[in-house]
Design a protein around this motif. Structure first.
Motif, short mmCIF file in Angstrom:
data_model
loop_
_atom_site.label_atom_id
_atom_site.label_comp_id
_atom_site.label_asym_id
_atom_site.label_seq_id
_atom_site.Cartn_x
_atom_site.Cartn_y
_atom_site.Cartn_z
N GLN A 219 0.82 -1.16 0.12
CA GLN A 219 -0.06 -0.08 0.05
C GLN A 219 0.98 1.45 -0.03
OE1 GLN A 219 -3.16 -0.15 2.83
NE2 GLN A 219 -3.75 2.00 2.73
N SER A 220 2.09 1.10 0.82
CA SER A 220 2.74 2.55 0.77
C SER A 220 3.51 2.74 -0.31
CB SER A 220 3.62 2.62 2.26
OG SER A 220 4.54 1.59 2.20
N SER A 221 3.93 1.65 -0.96
CA SER A 221 4.94 1.60 -2.09
C SER A 221 4.11 1.93 -3.32
CB SER A 221 5.42 0.33 -2.43
OG SER A 221 6.30 -0.08 -1.25
N ALA A 327 0.30 7.83 5.36
CA ALA A 327 0.54 8.46 6.68
C ALA A 327 0.43 7.24 7.66
CB ALA A 327 -0.15 9.44 6.93
N ALA A 328 1.18 7.58 8.62
CA ALA A 328 1.19 6.66 9.62
C ALA A 328 0.26 7.38 10.58
CB ALA A 328 2.68 6.79 10.74
N PRO A 329 -0.12 6.41 11.61
CA PRO A 329 -1.45 6.77 12.54
C PRO A 329 -1.28 8.23 13.11
CG PRO A 329 -0.88 4.63 12.84
CD PRO A 329 0.26 4.86 11.94
N ASP A 330 0.05 8.64 13.22
CA ASP A 330 0.46 10.06 14.16
C ASP A 330 0.26 11.01 12.87
OD1 ASP A 330 2.75 9.74 12.67
OD2 ASP A 330 4.16 9.65 14.46
N GLY A 331 0.02 10.67 11.65
CA GLY A 331 0.14 11.73 10.60
C GLY A 331 1.25 11.94 9.56
N ASP A 332 2.21 11.16 10.10
CA ASP A 332 3.64 11.50 9.41
C ASP A 332 3.54 10.89 7.98
OD1 ASP A 332 6.30 11.53 8.53
OD2 ASP A 332 7.17 10.52 10.14
N ASP A 333 3.84 11.41 6.98
CA ASP A 333 3.48 10.85 5.69
C ASP A 333 4.86 10.92 4.94
OD1 ASP A 333 3.73 13.54 5.07
OD2 ASP A 333 2.06 13.59 3.76
N ILE A 334 5.94 11.27 5.48
CA ILE A 334 7.26 11.40 5.10
C ILE A 334 8.08 9.93 5.17
CG2 ILE A 334 9.47 12.35 4.85
CD1 ILE A 334 8.27 15.08 5.79
N CYS A 335 8.11 9.07 4.01
CA CYS A 335 9.01 8.09 4.12
C CYS A 335 10.41 8.52 3.98
CB CYS A 335 8.65 7.12 3.01
SG CYS A 335 7.06 6.27 3.35
N ASN A 336 11.06 8.56 5.15
CA ASN A 336 12.40 9.22 5.21
C ASN A 336 13.39 8.33 4.65
OD1 ASN A 336 10.82 10.02 7.67
ND2 ASN A 336 12.35 11.84 7.17
#
Length: 548
Positions: A219-221, A327-336
């Protein structure tokens, strides 16, 4: 003339006359920390090709390489342009199947993902497409295996199982190397073959074990902007739609046609399997595309050799990652992408620094940071097809991808162990650390086909790729397996692959020294290591080296 046995040949390669002993120079872990922390920060927005993250990454790498005194490697330029097309799907409809006992629908994101390789179509629509279950979707004449035999899938939607038919076989015996995945098991191959067969759409059934990752990775990819190679023809011969669907949805689809996924999967493992049309079932999906052509870039830095500058040793790592993602559950949507692959990119800088400190080797050394690995090895594939330095004059090299932070290990895991004579160079470097090389514990995951060394291997260039060992000094194999599992399940291709000041760098330090010693030995030897006799890439290498 009597030929030398391969064991004797490797013994000769490892003799002091052919290979220098490991040096006392160790690349700087502090340099690695600086680079990883910088390029995996939120300011780089996940380093997606064609974004401000690419611009910042390229600028930073050139700054570091230039400060070391390296030379621009591509005819006075630091860069090799790589033509890409960015495609972002929007207004994606559910994937609907009608005509069975009951309609089946899969929603974009949590239940299915869909995309296209076609770059000249702003709108994709697959309408009332007949559906065919094609097993593993393999056409391998040399193995007398053809899942498409006797069926015409032109204009149809094919449902495909992931991995190889014998992935559950213990050991490495079987038509597709048993537990060890072949290229036929990779999703890239399955989409390529479906297109050759004329399929309108190709959907892979996700199953965590044979896929080697959970649905969260798919899903993220696949739900952000995708990158494909720009071939100039709009990729018109590709299937209109490619994607994945959750296993439970595939089971429901087959049940709607009066079929059973488990029974068909078992049948598909056997030679002679015949594709099964889902009578009366039709597939429907549509989406719009935002298409943007752009030039991404490989970074090419050169340390010229002092006596044989027209012979080259490669150090490769991909600088890119996924950019903004689910996005992660905390809202972070940057795949660093701190581990994957800021670590490998940082290793390039640290290795360049160490080699400059040691002084030029006999052969030239090339530090190559490639783009779009996450999109299917596109940057390294472009280099392989358009080499900056002649491949017949490229001795070999090392590829670095996702160096782990689990701590020191008694071993390393060699991806493709036994394939080339580069193993001898690694064994010598390992002996100095009193460590050993191990086979992959999970060959079914197909790592050999999932990183940039494969692009060079296809052109005959021997490339060494290994990962940090799982037999940890503290905790042994159980601790190593647990660390690998934790990364894969919670951080791999997700927003939580971030720099952590608490990381244990001790294992990376050991592995970085191995990369240095192997690369330096290659750069100073007069030998031309080859693939082992019988390997799939041996003939390509022999042809490229003919007459030299």
């Amino acid at each position: 003339m009597r030929l030398l046995p391969s064991t004797l040949l490797i013994a000769l390669l490892t003799s002091s006359a052919a290979m220098a002993a490991p040096s006392g120079i160790s690349p700087s872990i502090e340099t690695m920390k600086e680079v990883v922390k910088e390029i995996s920060s939120d300011a780089y927005e996940g380093r997606a090709p064609g974004t401000v993250g690419e611009e910042k990454t390229l600028s930073y790498l050139v700054q570091r390489f230039a400060a070391l005194g390296l030379k621009p490697g591509n005819k006075g330029s630091w860069f090799q342009d790589v033509p890409l097309v960015e495609i972002a799907a929007k207004d994606v409809s559910p994937l609907r199947f009608t005509g069975g006992k009951a309609p089946v629908s899969a929603v974009y994101g949590p239940q299915m993902v869909i995309a296209t390789y076609r770059t000249a179509q702003p709108h994709i629509e697959v309408k009332d497409s007949p559906v065919v279950f094609v097993g593993y979707g393999i056409n391998a004449p040399e193995k007398k295996w053809n899942d498409y035999a006797g069926v015409d899938v032109r204009g149809k939607t094919v449902i495909i199982l992931v991995n190889d038919p014998d992935y559950q076989t213990p050991g490495r015996s079987g038509p597709f190397n048993g537990r060890a995945m072949t290229y036929y098991g990779r999703w890239t191959y399955k989409f390529e073959e479906a297109a050759r067969q004329g399929a309108a759409a190709a959907i892979i059934v996700h199953d965590t074990v044979p896929a080697a990752y959970g649905w969260n990775v798919v899903q993220s990819s696949w739900t952000g902007a995708q990158h494909v190679a720009d071939h100039g023809d709009g990729n018109a011969k590709q299937s209109a739609a490619i994607g994945w669907m959750q296993k439970d949805k595939a089971a429901a689809l087959l049940a709607s046609a009066g079929l059973n996924l488990n029974s068909l999967s078992a049948a598909a493992k056997k030679r002679g399997f015949k594709a099964v049309p889902l009578k009366g079932v039709r597939a429907n999906v549509s989406f719009d595309n935002i298409v943007r052509k752009h030039q991404s870039k490989n970074v090419v830095a050169l340390l010229p050799g002092k006596t044989r500058p027209d012979e080259y040793v490669l150090y490769a790592a991909h600088w890119d990652h996924l950019g903004r993602c689910e996005a992660a559950p905390d809202g972070d949507d940057i795949c660093n992408g701190a581990i994957d692959n800021a670590t490998g990119t940082a290793a390039l800088v640290a290795l360049a620094e160490a080699n400059v400190k040691a002084g030029p080797a006999a052969r030239s050394q090339v530090f190559l940071a490639v783009t779009a690995e996450e999109s299917g090895l596109l940057g390294s594939a472009y280099y392989g097809n358009h080499p900056v330095f002649p491949l017949g004059q490229t001795v070999g090299g090392v590829n670095m991808d996702a160096l782990g932070m689990a701590g020191r290990a008694k071993n390393v895991v060699v991806i493709g162990k036994g394939k080339s004579q580069l193993d001898a160079y690694l064994d010598r470097a390992l002996a100095a650390q009193k460590r050993v090389a191990s086979l992959e514990p999970t060959p079914e995951k197909g790592f050999y086909y999932r990183s940039d060394h494969f692009s060079f291997a296809k052109h005959g260039v021997p490339m060494l790729y290994f990962e940090g060992g799982q037999d940890l000094v503290r905790g042994g194999p159980a601790a190593g397996a647990a660390a690998a599992r934790e990364y894969e399940e919670h951080r791999y291709h997700g927003p939580k692959d971030e720099y952590d000041p608490k990381w244990d760098w001790s294992g990376v330090k050991d592995d970085l020294k191995l990369y240095y010693d192997v690369g330096r030995a290659l750069a100073d030897t007069t030998a031309w290591p080859n693939w082992t006799p019988g390997d799939e890439f041996r003939a390509i290498r022999d042809k490229s080296r003919a007459g030299r």
